[in-house]
Structure formats: structure tokens, C-alpha cells
Design a protein around this motif. Structure first.
Motif, short mmCIF file in Angstrom:
data_model
loop_
_atom_site.label_atom_id
_atom_site.label_comp_id
_atom_site.label_asym_id
_atom_site.label_seq_id
_atom_site.Cartn_x
_atom_site.Cartn_y
_atom_site.Cartn_z
N LEU A 393 -5.63 4.40 5.55
CA LEU A 393 -5.86 5.73 4.97
C LEU A 393 -5.75 5.68 3.45
O LEU A 393 -6.58 6.26 2.73
CB LEU A 393 -4.85 6.72 5.54
CG LEU A 393 -4.89 8.14 4.97
CD1 LEU A 393 -6.23 8.80 5.30
CD2 LEU A 393 -3.73 8.97 5.51
N ILE A 394 -4.75 4.99 2.94
CA ILE A 394 -4.54 4.91 1.49
C ILE A 394 -5.72 4.24 0.80
O ILE A 394 -6.26 4.75 -0.20
CB ILE A 394 -3.23 4.16 1.18
CG1 ILE A 394 -2.02 5.00 1.63
CG2 ILE A 394 -3.13 3.83 -0.31
CD1 ILE A 394 -0.69 4.29 1.48
N LEU A 395 -6.14 3.10 1.32
CA LEU A 395 -7.21 2.34 0.68
C LEU A 395 -8.60 2.94 0.91
O LEU A 395 -9.58 2.47 0.31
CB LEU A 395 -7.18 0.89 1.18
CG LEU A 395 -5.91 0.11 0.82
CD1 LEU A 395 -5.95 -1.29 1.43
CD2 LEU A 395 -5.72 0.03 -0.69
N SER A 396 -8.68 3.96 1.74
CA SER A 396 -9.98 4.61 1.96
C SER A 396 -10.22 5.77 1.00
O SER A 396 -11.31 6.36 1.01
CB SER A 396 -10.07 5.13 3.40
OG SER A 396 -9.11 6.18 3.62
N LYS A 397 -9.25 6.10 0.17
CA LYS A 397 -9.37 7.24 -0.73
C LYS A 397 -9.89 6.79 -2.10
O LYS A 397 -9.34 5.88 -2.74
CB LYS A 397 -8.01 7.92 -0.90
CG LYS A 397 -7.40 8.45 0.40
CD LYS A 397 -8.23 9.57 0.98
CE LYS A 397 -7.56 10.17 2.22
NZ LYS A 397 -8.34 11.28 2.80
N ALA A 398 -10.94 7.47 -2.57
CA ALA A 398 -11.52 7.14 -3.88
C ALA A 398 -10.54 7.35 -5.04
O ALA A 398 -10.50 6.52 -5.96
CB ALA A 398 -12.79 7.97 -4.10
N PRO A 399 -9.72 8.42 -5.05
CA PRO A 399 -8.76 8.57 -6.15
C PRO A 399 -7.76 7.42 -6.24
O PRO A 399 -7.27 7.12 -7.34
CB PRO A 399 -8.06 9.89 -5.82
CG PRO A 399 -9.06 10.68 -5.03
CD PRO A 399 -9.75 9.64 -4.18
N VAL A 400 -7.43 6.80 -5.10
CA VAL A 400 -6.52 5.66 -5.14
C VAL A 400 -7.16 4.49 -5.88
O VAL A 400 -6.54 3.83 -6.73
CB VAL A 400 -6.11 5.24 -3.71
CG1 VAL A 400 -5.29 3.95 -3.74
CG2 VAL A 400 -5.32 6.36 -3.03
N TRP A 401 -8.43 4.23 -5.59
CA TRP A 401 -9.14 3.15 -6.27
C TRP A 401 -9.38 3.48 -7.74
O TRP A 401 -9.36 2.58 -8.60
CB TRP A 401 -10.45 2.85 -5.56
CG TRP A 401 -10.24 2.06 -4.30
CD1 TRP A 401 -10.30 2.54 -3.02
CD2 TRP A 401 -9.89 0.69 -4.21
NE1 TRP A 401 -10.01 1.55 -2.12
CE2 TRP A 401 -9.75 0.39 -2.83
CE3 TRP A 401 -9.66 -0.32 -5.14
CZ2 TRP A 401 -9.41 -0.88 -2.37
CZ3 TRP A 401 -9.32 -1.59 -4.69
CH2 TRP A 401 -9.21 -1.85 -3.32
N ALA A 402 -9.60 4.75 -8.05
CA ALA A 402 -9.72 5.15 -9.45
C ALA A 402 -8.42 4.86 -10.20
O ALA A 402 -8.43 4.42 -11.36
CB ALA A 402 -10.06 6.64 -9.54
N LEU A 403 -7.29 5.09 -9.52
CA LEU A 403 -5.99 4.81 -10.10
C LEU A 403 -5.79 3.31 -10.35
O LEU A 403 -5.33 2.89 -11.43
CB LEU A 403 -4.90 5.34 -9.16
CG LEU A 403 -3.46 5.47 -9.68
CD1 LEU A 403 -3.41 6.36 -10.89
CD2 LEU A 403 -2.58 6.03 -8.56
N ILE A 404 -6.17 2.48 -9.37
CA ILE A 404 -5.99 1.03 -9.49
C ILE A 404 -6.87 0.46 -10.61
O ILE A 404 -6.41 -0.31 -11.46
CB ILE A 404 -6.30 0.36 -8.14
CG1 ILE A 404 -5.26 0.78 -7.09
CG2 ILE A 404 -6.32 -1.16 -8.29
CD1 ILE A 404 -5.60 0.31 -5.68
N ILE A 405 -8.15 0.83 -10.61
CA ILE A 405 -9.08 0.29 -11.62
C ILE A 405 -8.71 0.77 -13.02
O ILE A 405 -8.73 0.00 -14.00
CB ILE A 405 -10.53 0.69 -11.27
CG1 ILE A 405 -10.94 0.05 -9.94
CG2 ILE A 405 -11.49 0.27 -12.38
CD1 ILE A 405 -12.28 0.53 -9.41
#
Length: 589
Positions: A393-405
């Protein structure tokens, strides 16, 4: 005699002032001895008796009996107890106090300040009058002549202690919000974190001379810290989200403090032991940021989140300043081991305060005031720590990836500036080493100041109704485009003073990121704030490792302008991704 024992029960509890009570027909009788009520003592009327030894040879059984007050006057009583087989005389001069205007106060447990259950006691002043009475209860044939009033001068004035609702006396440190105590403790932990980290950058110079280390060995020792630091970013986040931030942060500080103190010992044993000790130190510091993020996500309301995080992160910047300033002095006076012994021992003081003052969540703090707890929770109940991390669920969220990048893009520019800045000052601006060291402190101070300014601005915007998403995007855009702008100006300035000003402004605007992406973990998933920070900070650390190495490679084949162009390009990429995909709304629950 049997009838007397069966019929008569006298309530008596002897106090230090030797006054008492006699029970009869529902009334309480008190000795005429002058009563001096002292502050902090329970109000009570106690029973006492005296008997002639030639009449009595046995004791009466004394039992407690509930009673109430019905008369406003005081009386002198001649009382005769009549038994079926013998007559026993009890003479007392007693005085009756009336509290018919209020119920009998419950027993009070008072502290040294005269408070009971958090409330002060009111003192009520009354003057009693006395009369004489012979009283005869129905069951015991006691005579009851007319009452003769006595002169009130026979009695002393009375001060009666009654329970009231006056507010509790509190001191300023008791009124200081508990949530900000947590923030200050986290601030001091991060201060120690960077003090223990940067001391090696100063101590490595005399150490390399003593142990004959070459440049390659020095680089290996400096990089060994990141071996452990990378390992515990995500693990520390998982650990904090499951068992609470208090335990994990406390463990981290103790762990890296012990490793700091043992560094001189490991260095003298051999190089492999020193590398292991530095990696162990990285393990301890690796859990600090995820644990801090977890605990603040539970203690700090959203209206104060930016300034709280800005203050905590400014502890890192001031820790670098303190470490860089004190290390040369300690090394000069006491030798290089003193840096590790003195800095590492400070962790024990912090840990003692942490154990006594900190809690993982407001619900665990039994001394937390109700008003502050309501402010923190905002009308909602705090959920229990997570037991399973929903990785899919966590890794499927676009805002999470925006945060990482975005974290990767941000740290690329930040790390190369902080790592290569002394070299830039020396090679390009022609500063000597002393001047380079002095000007290296300036960006850290600038970041500490502007981080807190940005935090206050962000919280003010939130309190005035601007959405959290808009505030996070505005602050992080400043944190990206500000450094990008000032780095592009470095290729055009010729004055060293202007170059230093550009570097300071670059780092100052970079500090607005504390109110942007660094606050966003708690926005989108407060229950998983530790894990989210562990994920993004892992990317950030990798950016620092790769960016530092790539800068050296670029300088061998290009110029400083090329280094700055790469950083500016990543800043722009981060800005676009952040503004398109980031959000300030909760997406993980």
C-alpha cells in the motif's frame, strides 16, 4: 453492665491536640479546649472521655459512628449513662460546632502546601458562643435542664478549615507545554548527534599523523560511518512505528554515545576495529531521524508541526557548529581522544532526562494536562502502534514516491555543498585553511536561523486557513529554487565576499525544506511516519554518497560550474515532481 455495653458506643479518635467527640442522639460534641486549626490538617471532631478510677475498672469499646452537625451553638454537658445493673458517670465539658449550611467534608489528604487533590483550601473565620446543657438521650435517662448561655469571652475565636475551589498554585515550569519538552529533548539529541559525527572530521588530522594513515585510509574511515547509517534508516522506522519512538531514540543516543567514547580505544587496537566502531556509530545515528519523526507525529498538532520540526533539525546544524568550534580547542589542550570522551559522555546526561520526561505518546503520560491532551489529539483518539507495515500500500502511492525522489534531489545539492565547500573556498576563492574552516560554519548557522523562520511562516499560513498541501508545496519550492538560483550566481561573481554570501543564501533557502518535504511524512501517514522517513532518508543518504563521489569525478574532467549545473538540474527536477505529485492530506491510515 451488659446493657450498657450493648447500648452505648462512643466514637473516638485521638488527635495531637487532644480534642474529641461524644455521640448522642445524632449530635457530635467537642471538648471546650481551645481549638487551633492548623493549615494542612483534616478538620474533625473527636471523642474523648475521662472517668474516675474508683468508679470504673474496665474500658468501654470505642467504635466510629457517622454523624452530622445540627446546632450552631456550643454547650456544656453533664451526661449520665444509665445501665441496668450499675450507673456510670461520664462528665465532659463539650462544645458543639454546627456545619448545617454544608455537608460534612470528606477527609482530606494534604500536602506540604496545604493542597488537597490539586485544590487549595479556603479558611473560614467564625466566632462560637457557648451555653450550658444537661442532655438526656431517650434511651439512657439523661437529664436535660434549661440551657444557660455562657459568656462568649470564655471561648477563643475559631478558624475553621473547609474545602474550596480556589485554583492550584503552579510554577512556570509546570505550565510549560509537555509537547515542547519533547521537542526540546529531540533538539538536544540531534545537537549531540552532529557533534559526535563531525568531531572525526577534525580529529582525523592528528590521528592520521599518529597512525601514519594515507589519504585512501582517511577516506575509508570517513565513509565507514555511512555503512551503518544506511542499514538502520528503514529498520529504525519500522521499529519506532511498532514499539514507540521513546525507546528507539533512547537506544540510538546511548548506542552512538558508547561508540563515540570507544573510538580512541578502537583506533589504538587497529584499523579494522576503528572501521567497525564507526559503522556501529552509524547504526545508532541511523535510527534517530525515524524515531524522532514517529514521536513528534503523535505529540505535535498540525498547526505547530513545521516550527517543531524546524527547531529539531536546527539542532543538527547547531551541533555541527558546536562540534567544529570546540573540537580544535579540546584537541589543542587535551589531545584528540578528549573530543570523543567529552562529546560521548554527554549522551548519559541526555538519556537520564529522556527517561524521566519523555513518553512515546500523550496517552502514556499520566501527568499531561487535559487541556493540552485535547489540543494534541484534536478531538480524535490516538491509534495504537502498527503491528504490520503495509509495504504494498505504501509503495503504491504517488505522494510517497514524490517524497523519496524529492529527498534524493534535495540531498544531492545539500551534501556536495557541505562536503566540498572547504575545497571550493580554498581552490577557487583562495582562502587559507583557517578562513575556510571559519566560513564553513556560516552556512550551518544560516540554516539554523532560516529553518526556524520557515517553520513559523508555514504554521502561520496553516493557522490562517491555507491548505497543508499548498503550504508544503510553497515551502519546498523555496527550498529547491532558492539554492538553484544562488548556485547559478556563483559563476558570475568575482568577489570572495559575494561568493560566501551566495553560499550562505543558498543554504539558508535550502532550510525551508524542513517545512516542506521533511514535514510531509507526518502529513500523509502519521502512523507510518518512521517508515516513511526511513525510506526517503535512505534515498537522501545515497544521494550524498553518490553526489560526493560524482563531484570528485566531475572536477577531474570539468570545472566547478559543471558541478553546480548538475545540482541545479536536480533541484529543478525535484521541484516539478514535488508540485505535481505531493500532497499534504493523509493517504495512509
Amino acid at each position: 453492665m451488659a446493657q450498657t455495653q450493648r447500648a452505648m458506643e462512643i466514637s473516638a479518635m485521638i488527635s495531637s491536640r487532644n480534642f474529641g467527640s461524644f455521640i448522642g442522639s445524632g449530635k457530635v460534641w467537642q471538648t471546650e479546649q481551645a481549638i487551633k486549626h492548623q493549615r494542612g490538617e483534616q478538620l474533625g471532631i473527636y471523642g474523648s472521655r475521662y472517668m474516675k478510677e474508683n468508679i470504673f475498672n474496665r474500658r468501654l469499646t470505642i467504635l466510629r459512628e457517622c454523624c452530622s452537625y445540627t446546632s450552631k451553638h456550643s454547650y456544656h454537658l453533664d451526661c449520665h449513662l444509665i445501665g441496668s445493673s450499675e450507673k456510670r458517670t461520664i462528665k465532659q465539658r463539650v462544645r458543639v460546632l454546627d456545619f448545617s449550611h454544608r455537608s460534612w467534608p470528606r477527609p482530606l489528604k494534604l500536602d506540604k502546601l496545604g493542597t488537597s487533590d490539586g485544590q487549595l483550601q479556603q479558611f473560614e473565620y467564625r466566632k462560637a458562643t457557648t451555653t450550658r446543657a444537661d442532655y438526656k438521650p431517650e434511651h439512657f435517662d439523661i437529664t436535660e435542664p434549661n440551657l444557660d448561655p455562657l459568656n462568649s469571652s470564655e471561648m477563643s475565636d475559631e478558624v475553621v478549615l473547609v474545602e474550596g475551589n480556589m485554583p492550584k498554585i503552579t510554577y512556570w515550569w509546570e505550565r510549560f507545554p509537555k509537547r515542547w519538552v519533547i521537542v526540546l529533548l529531540c533538539f538536544s539529541a540531534f545537537l549531540l548527534c552532529n557533534m559526535d559525527r563531525v568531531n572525526m572530521s577534525i580529529a582525523i588530522l592528528p590521528m592520521s599523523q599518529e597512525f601514519n594513515w594515507n589519504s585512501a585510509t582517511v577516506g575509508l574511515i570517513q565513509s565507514s560511518f555511512f555503512w551503518g547509517y544506511l542499514l538502520t534508516q528503514i529498520v529504525g522506522g519500522i521499529w519506532a512505528d511498532k514499539i514507540g519512538g521513546k525507546f528507539v531514540l533512547g537506544f540510538g543516543v546511548v548506542w552512538w554515545s558508547v561508540a563515540t567514547v570507544l573510538t580512541p580505544v578502537a583506533a589504538r587496537i587497529g584499523l579494522p576495529f576503528l572501521l567497525i566502531m564507526r559503522a556501529l556509530m552509524g547504526i545508532g545515528e541511523g535510527v534517530a531521524m525515524p524515531a524522532m519523526n514517529n514521536i513528534l507525529s503523535k505529540w505535535i498538532p498540525v498547526s505547530e508541526r513545521s516550527r517543531a520540526l524546524a527547531l529539531v533539525y536546527s539542532g543538527m546544524y547547531l551541533g555541527s557548529v558546536t562540534g567544529l568550534a570546540l573540537s580544535p580547542v579540546l584537541i589543542h589542550k587535551f589531545g584528540w581522544p578528549s573530543v570523543f570522551y567529552s562529546f560521548g559522555s554527554l549522551g548519559s546526561i541526555w538519556f537520564t532526562l529522556w527517561l524521566n520526561k519523555a513518553h512515546s505518546s500523550p496517552q502514556e503520560d499520566l501527568e499531561l494536562r487535559v487541556e493540552e491532551k485535547k489540543l494534541i489529539l484534536g478531538g480524535s483518539e490516538l491509534k495504537k502502534p502498527v503491528s504490520v507495515i503495509p509495504w504494498k500500500l505504501i509503495l503504491s502511492k504517488a505522494p510517497v514516491w514524490a517524497l523519496i525522489i524529492s529527498h534524493f534531489c534535495h540531498n544531492w545539492g545539500t551534501f556536495i555543498l557541505l562536503t566540498w565547500m572547504p575545497t571550493y573556498y580554498n581552490q577557487v576563492l583562495k582562502f587559507n585553511l583557517t578562513e575556510s574552516g571559519l566560513f564553513c560554519v556560516l552556512p550551518w548557522l544560516t540554516m539554523a536561523v532560516f529553518a526556524n523562520i520557515g517553520g513559523w511562516i508555514a504554521d502561520t499560513l496553516v493557522s490562517r486557513g491555507l491548505s497543508i498541501t499548498s503550504v508544503r508545496k510553497i515551502m519546498q519550492t523555496i527550498g529547491f529554487l532558492g539554492p538553484a538560483f544562488f548556485l547559478t550566481q556563483l559563476s558570475h561573481v568575482r568577489s570572495p565576499a559575494l561568493a560566501v554570501l551566495c553560499m550562505a543564501c543558498s543554504q539558508g533557502s535550502d532550510a525551508f525544506s524542513q517545512s516542506g518535504l521533511y514535514s510531509n511524512h507526518q502529513d500523509i501517514g502519521p502512523r507510518y511516519a518512521g517508515v516513511l522517513l526511513g525510506l526517503s532518508n535512505t534515498a537522501g543518504v545515497l544521494a550524498g554518497v553518490f553526489g560526493t563521489a560524482a563531484t570528485g569525478y566531475i572536477l577531474q574532467r570539468g570545472s566547478w560550474n559543471d558541478v553546480f549545473k548538475v545540482a541545479v538540474a536536480l533541484y529543478i527536477i525535484g521541484t516539478l515532481i514535488w508540485n505535481f505529485f505531493a500532497t499534504g492530506e493523509k493517504i495512509l491510515d
